[in-house]
Scaffold this motif. Structure first.
Motif, short mmCIF file in Angstrom:
data_model
loop_
_atom_site.label_atom_id
_atom_site.label_comp_id
_atom_site.label_asym_id
_atom_site.label_seq_id
_atom_site.Cartn_x
_atom_site.Cartn_y
_atom_site.Cartn_z
N GLU A 1 -1.18 0.84 6.03
CA GLU A 1 -2.63 0.61 6.14
C GLU A 1 -3.29 1.08 6.17
OE1 GLU A 1 -2.21 -1.29 10.42
OE2 GLU A 1 -2.11 0.97 10.96
N THR A 2 -5.00 1.06 5.62
CA THR A 2 -6.23 1.66 5.42
C THR A 2 -6.47 2.73 6.60
OG1 THR A 2 -7.89 0.36 5.83
CG2 THR A 2 -6.96 1.17 3.57
N GLU A 3 -6.57 3.84 6.98
CA GLU A 3 -7.66 4.70 7.23
C GLU A 3 -8.96 4.57 7.65
OE1 GLU A 3 -4.25 8.17 8.17
OE2 GLU A 3 -5.10 8.67 5.98
N VAL B 1 -11.62 5.14 -2.91
CA VAL B 1 -11.38 5.37 -1.73
C VAL B 1 -13.10 6.30 -0.63
CG1 VAL B 1 -8.85 6.93 -1.16
CG2 VAL B 1 -11.14 7.54 -2.67
N LYS C 1 -9.38 -2.90 -4.27
CA LYS C 1 -8.95 -1.86 -3.38
C LYS C 1 -8.46 -0.56 -4.40
CE LYS C 1 -6.13 -3.40 -0.05
NZ LYS C 1 -4.84 -3.54 1.09
N TYR D 1 -8.46 13.49 0.34
CA TYR D 1 -7.40 13.04 0.21
C TYR D 1 -6.57 13.53 -1.23
CZ TYR D 1 -9.47 8.99 3.33
OH TYR D 1 -10.09 8.85 3.94
N GLY E 1 -5.01 8.08 1.73
CA GLY E 1 -6.52 7.28 3.14
C GLY E 1 -5.78 6.53 3.26
N TYR E 2 -4.11 6.05 3.26
CA TYR E 2 -3.12 5.38 3.97
C TYR E 2 -1.99 5.85 5.31
CZ TYR E 2 -5.64 1.84 0.51
OH TYR E 2 -5.94 0.97 0.94
N CYS F 1 3.10 7.07 1.43
CA CYS F 1 2.13 5.92 1.67
C CYS F 1 1.04 6.91 0.47
CB CYS F 1 1.68 6.27 3.05
SG CYS F 1 2.32 5.35 4.38
N ASN G 1 0.87 -0.99 -0.21
CA ASN G 1 -0.02 0.52 -0.11
C ASN G 1 0.80 1.49 -0.10
OD1 ASN G 1 -2.25 -1.28 0.25
ND2 ASN G 1 -1.67 -2.18 2.54
N LEU H 1 -13.52 -0.93 4.22
CA LEU H 1 -13.77 -1.26 2.89
C LEU H 1 -15.33 -1.42 3.45
CD1 LEU H 1 -10.60 -2.21 1.00
CD2 LEU H 1 -11.79 -0.26 0.59
#
Length: 385
Positions: free
Chosen positions: A274-276, A361, A323, A369, A260-261, A257, A242, A279
């Motif tokens: 890692e995602t904030e 996103v 993703k 973002y 959104g990560y 990153c 990512n 999903l």
């Protein structure tokens, strides 16, 4: 426990008798102790030393001129206690393995893998390996506990397209003292100082590149005289999952990153990002952000030739775990291609890349973002020695 058997004979560096300023020659049946880390053995010509290091008590062999380690006996299981000893057998032979470095005249064979260190100063086994594959071709592999992938030679090339010969059952490679490397699969190179008699080493560095080093006596330092991969972002997992790798000659390699990560571990890019956000399967909650000239190589969930852009968009929205999707135009076929991504690995941004990535996103935060991708350096550009 029997001494691990490997293919670097100690005679390369330590032709008996061994001696140093603090030790008499070691004879069969004698030993080094972890309580006396100042003790060291030296080769007759003084080029190499060996002893028990004071960092977690690992027995190692190093170049005397720079303390550059070329082999470590117990790199993944250091001795952290007292009363531990290394004993020299009465045969006088010590056979070595599990190294990240090949010395001149030392054979790299089908039974040996050179494994990188984990990071600069951390000599535990890392995730990069140089080895002869089952097709008899010398390759570089990224191999962590979850995912492995070949990245050198370029994995999209057939062996003959990469200038390699898979019809080779010898599987032997060697670096000579003058800086010339030769492998039975047809891969050869000459160091840029080839012909000079220098201290040399070929190392799988912790960043995943192979480099040939030469010792420069005047400046008392190692210099890179050859390296396998000129574009660092072509090394798999250079920045973790990512994330994006970018490279400029002036500034070196940088990791970032995705929007959104966030970084998992601010001290090690291998952990990636890692995602904030979470999903979900509600396609009305998500949209896509355009990242131009970005590619994530490999690990496609699906490949859909001749799909329209809208078809690719809808397909990724309908797939809960999608993703992102890669959309590009293939000049050789004359048709567009759609690649769905549920794993975002080996990402890089290159102006010459003609495709684009569309990152999924949350729709309600899509504009938040849309800001410049934050870059982190974390010593990525430091010289590896």
């Amino acid at each position: 426990m029997a001494w691990p058997v490997i293919a670097l004979l100690l005679s390369l560096a330590f032709l008996l008798p061994l001696s140093s300023s603090t030790l008499d020659a070691k004879s069969g049946g004698t030993s080094l102790s972890v309580e006396k880390t100042e003790e060291a053995l030296k080769s007759p010509n003084g080029a190499f030393s060996a002893g028990v290091g004071d960092n977690a008590f690992c027995f190692a062999i190093w170049f005397s001129n720079s303390r550059t380690i070329v082999w470590m006996a117990n790199r993944d299981q250091p001795v952290n206690g007292k009363r531990s000893k290394l004993s020299l057998l009465k045969t006088g032979n010590l056979i070595l393995t599990n190294a990240d470095t090949l010395l001149p005249q030392q054979l790299l064979t089908k039974n040996i893998k050179l494994a990188s260190s984990r990071s600069q100063g951390n000599y535990h086994s890392g995730f990069y390996q140089l080895f002869f594959d089952n097709d008899n071709v010398l390759r570089l592999l990224h191999n962590d506990p979850e995912i492995s992938s070949i990245y050198w030679p370029d994995p999209w090339l057939a062996s003959w397209e990469a200038g390699r010969n898979s019809y080779n059952n010898s599987r032997i490679a060697v670096l000579n003292s003058l800086g010339s490397f030769s492998s039975y699969d047809g891969f050869n190179f000459m160091s840029n100082d080839q012909g000079a008699m220098l201290h040399r080493r070929l190392t799988v560095d912790y960043d995943g590149n192979i480099r040939s080093y030469s010792w420069e006596e005047e400046r008392q330092t190692w210099i890179v005289s050859w390296q396998a991969i000129q574009t660092p972002c072509n090394i798999h997992f250079a920045c973790g999952a990512n994330s994006l790798c970018s490279y400029a000659v002036s500034s070196g390699r940088k990791c970032s990153c995705l929007p959104g990560y966030k970084m998992k571990n601010h001290t090690d890019w291998a952990y990636g990002c890692e995602t904030e956000f979470d999903l979900s399967c509600d396609k009305n909650e998500f949209g896509f952000m355009l990242l131009s000239h970005v590619e994530f190589y490999g690990y496609d969930y699906g490949f859909h030739p001749n799909y329209t852009f809208d078809q690719c968009w809808d397909l990724c929205l309908q797939l809960c775990d999608c993703k992102a999707f890669q959309y590009s135009f293939k000049k050789d076929t004359g048709f567009p291609t759609c690649y769905l991504k549920i794993l975002l690995l080996n990402g890089y941004q290159l102006p010459s890349f003609s495709g684009d990535l569309f990152l999924k996103v949350p729709q309600n935060n899509i504009f938040s973002y849309a800001k410049p991708i934050e870059e982190f350096n974390l010593n990525c550009t430091s010289k590896v020695q």
